[in-house]
Scaffold this active site. Structure first.
Site, PDB file in Angstrom:
ATOM      1  N   SER A 167     -10.294   1.489   3.982  1.00  0.00           N
ATOM      2  CA  SER A 167      -9.523   1.207   5.197  1.00  0.00           C
ATOM      3  C   SER A 167      -8.831   2.485   5.652  1.00  0.00           C
ATOM      4  CB  SER A 167      -8.449   0.164   4.913  1.00  0.00           C
ATOM      5  OG  SER A 167      -9.042  -1.001   4.427  1.00  0.00           O
ATOM      6  N   GLU A 219      -3.868   5.294   6.235  1.00  0.00           N
ATOM      7  CA  GLU A 219      -3.725   5.008   4.802  1.00  0.00           C
ATOM      8  C   GLU A 219      -4.111   6.207   3.912  1.00  0.00           C
ATOM      9  OE1 GLU A 219      -4.642   0.938   3.115  1.00  0.00           O
ATOM     10  OE2 GLU A 219      -6.091   2.158   2.032  1.00  0.00           O
ATOM     11  N   ARG A 268       0.838  -1.217   0.000  1.00  0.00           N
ATOM     12  CA  ARG A 268       0.000   0.000   0.000  1.00  0.00           C
ATOM     13  C   ARG A 268       0.870   1.264   0.000  1.00  0.00           C
ATOM     14  NH1 ARG A 268      -2.749  -3.915  -0.515  1.00  0.00           N
ATOM     15  NH2 ARG A 268      -4.654  -4.450   0.622  1.00  0.00           N
TER      16      ARG A 268
END
Ligand code: FAD
Ligand code: NAP
Length: 349
Positions: A234, A335, A164
């Site tokens: 998320s 994130e 990510r």
């Protein structure tokens, strides 16, 4: 191209936080992009690049220019008996691209179905789902280097992809506008169904179409639709912890789920923990704090039913992070990217 003033960004971010752009323009061609950059440079505006707004937390007043990437287009650059090389404009919808590839027999993207947002943002966080990351299929990324505006093409290796993560979130943060992504996709389908939830959702047929449909089904059953319940997916990454730390946590919490990390090479061995489990165990699943609700079915997702502002969302995230740190000694990393009042997430030309 139209340069607009005082534009409401609440409908343009899936978390639906209230926010305004001092200046805003949507660009549909490279020439428009260069023109917008020239204006921002001349006026010394702070520049923020927005795609579909599904992975950002926006502060209420963004001074300078918010530039929305709408450059479209798909082009087959090369095709052999085994693979196709496809160039896709940064402003294309990611999910539409997945469907297009499926319908044309270009494989690999099935597990990444229904991820909101644009193609141009996909390399930024190296989007991933159900054991597949986009970096596996990226040949190169084209864009403009800031502040010069020079055209540059980066190979996949130069993008420094990780879990990510990529160079676009780190060294080139705010320094590179992605205009197109070049994908190398196999013509032969090879299913990736190692995730239990996906495996269970697939019946006898393991075709590309079946995997695509199973991914869509599982996601729809579990994740809140941002059109109905605002969210940005998320909110935290799953933490990767050094092996010794994982072993000591495992001794203390024998039921703690953890996963092997297979797709990245770390200097020392790491193990992936499930952030959702840590958040749940810290008592946050389903809880409401400052108007933000931690999603019942997936504690990694913070929802914003009352459409509260960035400050309330970030305060909730901090409270969760503090509790998880106190209970497990593990840091949760956010994130989504923050676009701040003082220029965070943007760049001054
Ligand atoms: P934005 O939110 O607009 O921007 C994100 C960041 O990328 C910002 O820093 C922005 O400046 C930068 N950026 C955008 N476009 C460009 C460009 N052209 N050039 C340079 N920088 C750019 N993510 C996953 O990885 N896997 C998932 O399974 C997943 N599921 C999700 C499910 C839901 C319901 C939601 C709401 C989000 C989910 N996400 C997931 C997160 C998000 O969809 C992805 O990160 C997506 O790639 C963001 O795309 P976007 O166009 O909305 O980017
Ligand atoms: P899930 O399948 O319930 O799995 C829970 C967590 O365990 C996930 O975070 C996943 O890690 C990990 N996991 C499960 N099986 C694994 C395996 N075999 N190997 C390695 N890790 C494994 O997750 P979910 O919440 O329903 O989401 C499904 C997929 O969509 C996940 O890959 C998730 O990352 C992705 N997703 C991402 C976002 C986002 O905004 N980033 C939002 C929604 C969904 P990973 O997360 O590392 O895959």
């Amino acid at each position: 191209m139209q340069m607009q003033r005082d534009i409401d960004l609440q409908p343009l971010n899936t978390l639906a936080v209230p926010a305004k752009a001092e200046h805003f323009c949507a660009v549909t061609t490279l020439a428009e992009l260069q023109t917008a950059l020239a204006v921002a440079r001349k006026e010394h505006w702070q520049l923020y690049v927005l795609g579909g707004g599904s992975n950002v937390v926006l502060h209420p007043q963004l001074g300078g220019l918010v530039l929305q990437m709408n450059i479209k287009g798909r082009e087959i650059l090369h095709r052999t008996a085994t693979e196709v090389i496809l160039r896709v404009g940064a402003g294309e919808s990611w999910h539409d691209l997945v469907e297009y590839c499926l319908n044309n027999g270009f494989h690999g993207l099935e597990n990444l179905a229904l991820i909101p947002g644009t193609v141009g943002a996909a390399p930024v966080q190296n989007i991933g789902a159900y054991g597949v990351e986009i970096c596996r299929f990226i040949d190169r990324v084209e864009g403009l280097s800031l502040p010069s505006g020079e055209s540059i093409s980066l190979t996949a290796a130069e993008c420094e992809f990780a879990y990510r993560d990529s160079i676009f979130k780190n060294r080139l943060r705010g320094q590179f506008i992605i205009t197109a992504v070049i994908l190398r996709l196999p013509l032969r389908f090879s299913p990736e169904i190692s995730y239990p939830a996906l495996r269970e959702a697939i019946e006898a047929d393991v075709s590309a179409q079946a995997v695509f449909e199973a991914v869509c089904r599982v996601r729809r059953s579990k994740l809140p639709d941002p059109h109905i319940i605002p969210n940005c997916g998320s909110f935290f990454k799953n933490p990767l912890v050094p092996w010794a730390r994982y072993e000591s946590l495992q001794r203390q919490f024998p039921l703690m789920p953890s996963y092997a990390v297979t797709q990245i090479s770390e200097a020392e061995p790491v193990r992936k923990l499930a952030a959702a489990w840590l958040i749940d165990q810290a008592g946050w699943r389903g809880r409401v704090f400052r108007g933000v609700k931690v999603h019942e079915y997936q504690a990694l997702v913070l929802t914003n039913p009352e459409r509260v502002n960035a400050e309330a969302v970030l305060a909730t995230a901090d409270a969760i992070r503090i509790d998880v740190q106190a209970r497990f000694g593990v840091d949760l990393e956010m994130e989504p990217q923050i676009f701040g009042d003082s220029g965070e997430g943007g760049t001054c030309l």
